[in-house]
Write an enzyme that holds these catalytic residues in place. Sequence first.
Site, PDB file in Angstrom:
ATOM      1  CB  SER B 201      -0.873  -0.016   1.259  1.00 58.09           C
ATOM      2  OG  SER B 201      -1.478   1.230   1.429  1.00 58.09           O
ATOM      3  CB  CYS B 326      -8.991  -0.997  10.734  1.00 51.40           C
ATOM      4  SG  CYS B 326      -8.225  -0.299   9.276  1.00 51.40           S
TER       5      CYS B 326
END
Lengths: 389, 384
Positions: B201, B326
């Site tokens: 990422s 998250c």
Amino acid sequence: MESLYLISFGEIALKGANRPFFERILMQGIKKALTPFDENVKLQKTHGRIYCFTKAPREKVMDSLKKVFGIVYISPAKSCGLNMEEINNTALEVMKSQKYTGKTFKVETRRPNKSFPIKSPEVSRQVGAHLLMNLDNLKVDVHHPQIRIDVEIREKAFLYSERVPGPGGLPLGCNGKAMLLLSGGIDSPVAAYMLMKRGVEIEPIYFHSFPFTSDRAKEKVIDLCRILAMYSGQTRLHVVNFTEVLKQIGENAPNEFLTIMMRRMMVRIAQQVAERVGAKALVTGESLGQVASQTLEALSATNEVATMPIFRPLIGFDKIEIIDIARRIGTYDISIEPYADCCTVFVPQHPKTRPDLSGVHEAESGLDVGELKEQGLKDIEIINVYPHI
Amino acid sequence: MKQVYLDNSSTTKVLDEAAKAVFDVMTENYGNPSSLHKKGIESEKLMRQARGIIASALDVNSKEIYFTSGGTESNNLAIKGAAYSLRRKGNHLITSTIEHPSVLEVFRALEKEGFKVTYLRVDKDGFVDIEELKEALTPETVLVSIMYVNNEVGSIQPIKDAAKAIKDQNKDTLFHVDAVQAFGKIHLIQGLKDIDLLSLSGHKIYAPKGIGALFVRDGVRILPILHGGGQETGIRSGTENLPGIVGLGVAAETCFKNISEWQSKMSELKKRLMDGILKEIPDAVLNGPALGAPHILNFSFPGTRGEILLHALEAKGIYVSTGSACSSHKGGKSHVLAALGKSHDEQDSALRFSLSPYILPEDIDYTVRVLGIEVAELRKFVRR
């Protein structure tokens, strides 16, 4: 194009000599609700009804008026030119927008504009005949009609039939102002709604305890106020920095009394702020027996420190009833966002459910109540909240 | 007020040179790489350069790199793409209990579609056991997915041994590695030996959000999950996010140029933070291995609540996270700390500190000092 809405108000029409006062407040409320969409709203008052002329889009008008307390019905009217052909055709349109098959009806005409040559009863007769000729399965009943078509002869002709329910209640502000103890939960915004419905203006106060509650919890409370402001117009949110008070209570009061001590301090601070802003009562979302701090004994312990009345409009409501209203007024989805409104750190493990007053006094003796109150009062942020449009 | 950003595993600040490159692409080289005209060709060239940088950073071939929208998409594409493609060969999949939700939730979804999934347990420091992996492998196993670096506690998994174990058993079993927290932070296995799929990422390595990549070994066939114009040789349709791709390339280049230096710098910072916490804060509990990834450190402070502590630190300009960003939104507990066998109190009071090479030793000292004060203050109320 300018449209006409007929606004009926029920209860306030009953109020004898006070009526002009109520009507004036209601008209101000309507004007305020529609101004964001049309700065030149025109209002005219007759017996028990208000004529509202506006260029604002219909769905905005209906959405806004459904939130103005005191309105019982709203009838959106269709307009047309001043001749019988147009009036007849418009009447037909209005009737077709109803479920008319097999129903009885009546046409009722008013003619403030006397330059129109045909008199009211004759207009009604002609319109009725036109409807009967063009639609099957329809009967006239002048005494108990199921559908009433209204025709108003003004500078144009206005026709209407539909009656959309408003929120009812009394115009906001006709019953003074109260201060709402607002948390981020489901109950307190509903309590605010109940009082606003009875004409009480609401000024909310929120006790913020950063870092024990996050700034997201505060944002959530502001969001709730934005919804309430849709009913009340711009509102002032008082955010008390409660952290120091909470810490003092946490350190110096017995654990099982934490919640009661906290509630008592909140009421003391809220009451002082209420006096400053001219509010005459406090409002909370408490409902009997819902949690440990909402038993009769606990409520009495909170009441003891108040000199102004504390209104608890939800006292006899079940949670499910409260949730129903919250959904209807649009606060529910915000209320259930998961940012704790009152940090669980200060929830006692075994809260005192039936505190007797002497026990409460004893528990409070370790606190300098006056000092704590000053502490809370000296750090209050005032946030102007605008309606969520 | 001093600002200390210790949440770099959630996301990072974009490097100036990457941001500038992104801006230039958006305002000047805005052509579509698939266009036939000059603007298109210019763009394609920039894309090829970026692909080359990522490939050489991974020590693989350019044509094995596919750009995606980020870690979540790379993980979805790798796992679903492989599972669907190999369905006829077998329906058993293996992963670990401490994967990121963008891996775990994909496996849960595949379970609903009829796949059998084995979830490997981890030890108290957050490592999978190779013996357990060997036992789990069956002739029906078509895919194994294990993360390189755990995002919450920083354990570096024995990827080399896992890869060997898998390929020894069956050369055709695919091995996917979620390297989102490893890429650009630590040296990866040379040539990604025996790894078939690897996710990375951009925004964890100082590139913008919304860009990532998937390595797919030459010869490995996966099915696309996005169908459309056939970009990225049909594996990932959709007009290429050229600004993101170029930004990723620039950031990756900087990271890999400095990787050894940054790694030792962050290791020192991590040690300073760990030693400081252990010295200054009584009863602090280290979660995960003492060594492990240089940029992730996780501690519990029993007798406090992670979220309150986080806000107290925030008020002093220090930004950390509870568990991972998250999981902190769900208000739930960390599945990783639970898998490590941590107590409720330890799970409730955990904070993750994630570093960048731009942090100064004095930032760490300030953090330890503030943390000491805030933990003591909170414990007055929480521990009773």
